[in-house]
Design an enzyme around this catalytic site. Sequence first.
Site: not given
Length: 485
Positions: A236, A254, A388
């Site tokens: 994203t 972040e 991840e």
Amino acid sequence: MDEYYLGEYQNYIDGVWQSPKSGALMEVRCPGNGAVVSRVPDSGKEDIDAAVACAKRAFEQEDWAFQPRLRSSVLYQWAQAMRQHLNPLARALSLETGKPIAEALFEVNGAIGYLEYYASATRTLFGGSTAVDKNSLSVLCREPVGVVAGITPWNYPITLLMRDLASALAAGNTIIIKPAEQTTACTFEVVKLLELVPSMPKGVVNAVSGRGAAAGNALVEHSDVDMVSFTGGVETGKKIMKTGADTMKKLSLELGGKSPNIIFADANLDKALPFAIKAIFTNAGQLCTVGSRLVIEESIADTFLARMKTEVEKLKLGFGLNEDTQMGPVISEKQMQKILGYIEDGLQTGELVTGGRRVTENGLDSGFFIAPTIIKNPAHDSRVVQEEIFGPVLVVETFRTEEEAVSLANGTIYGLAGAVWSKDIDKAMRVARKLRTGSAWVNCYNKLFPECETGGYKQSGVDRAGGVEGLMKYTEVKHLCVDFA
Ligand code: NAD
């Protein structure tokens, strides 16, 4: 299950709660038991346009942008209101995310910490001056960027909301918050508390709920949004960077991580053990800085993992509002299936130490629970090591030398955080300095404070959140030159 229903929500624009123009709502369910917990606006471009227009007007009126003492007082009052509503906020947070109530309380307190820190910091925004020649003086002023869009994720929705919001407001910006679809209600409960802060000028804080591809994207595309502060996934983040380029927006990103927790044989293993467990299984592994790769010296790996297995198998999984729950569900069925897929991938080359399955016993069949999972020595280039997962899955890699430990630790596209455990402080510091990560902990893990910056090297992000840097990123530097010849 009505006892778990938080209500139907509206958008907050210019200090007024209002339905989305289309009237469309999204239903949000608790990942722990499937109960409907809220109905929230499925907003579109027209709602975003209205919110941006208000934020722009509030910014241009300058009551906010140039009044640090007002900002400080307002942020303190909001913190106080949150403290008075700690329990209902934590309950809403637990219902929407499934996280244990103790973790939810900890999170709300964390958010208050950010508000209080930035309530003080707003009065310390400094610039500088330079005597460039005998007839002129250059003054460097810090000014707010303007209208900020804060796009937040669901995993720590209240802390991360305030990490962005408190610092952006402290710097004098006005803001439109777009929370994650899953955690709109708890976010809006925080915004509702502004009713207890009448000195907050209308239009400074706006909150619009909606899907990422619609409401989120409309914010990023908007020509009157000066900066996007985004916390979420790498993919994203890349989309936002590309879209934001069209209007040359200032960006703070972040993003995700795959953080290594390096344990040398000479570490205090009694201290390292509970940290290693908490590092990965907090919030069911759904934390950007989780220590999801245990990088451990080969000579101690088997004994350490045997101890870890014993402790991990004692963790009590359950519904977040039950006081004795230690680990909740993952956020959705889709995410659960994705995680189970990663586990399957890891077991192609790795060895299962514990877990590895969905948990449905003891009434957990209507939630998305996964047993805390540890996989030893999957191939370094496998997806389970490189990507991840965002779930309760720890991969373990073993090393023999310090160089090998560093090379394994730095061997992914991420660079968010990492830790080193050793009683040899020279070695620990050497390795910590070599980690290509925004945070590096020595003999601890996940020590995060409002006063200290976090953020990513490599693909884990752009810029920093928290601390002084997290405030300064919400400012522009103006060179003001005075000629007195
Ligand atoms: P996500 O990227 O799916 O969504 C985050 C937010 O972006 C949501 O509000 C979503 O609606 C919005 N969004 C989605 N597509 C968009 C688009 N095209 N344009 C604009 N907005 C869009 O992430 P998530 O699943 O909510 O959160 C998990 C991720 O967040 C993990 O990767 C985690 O590591 C990361 N994260 C990072 C930090 C950090 O501080 N580095 C903190 C928490 C979470």
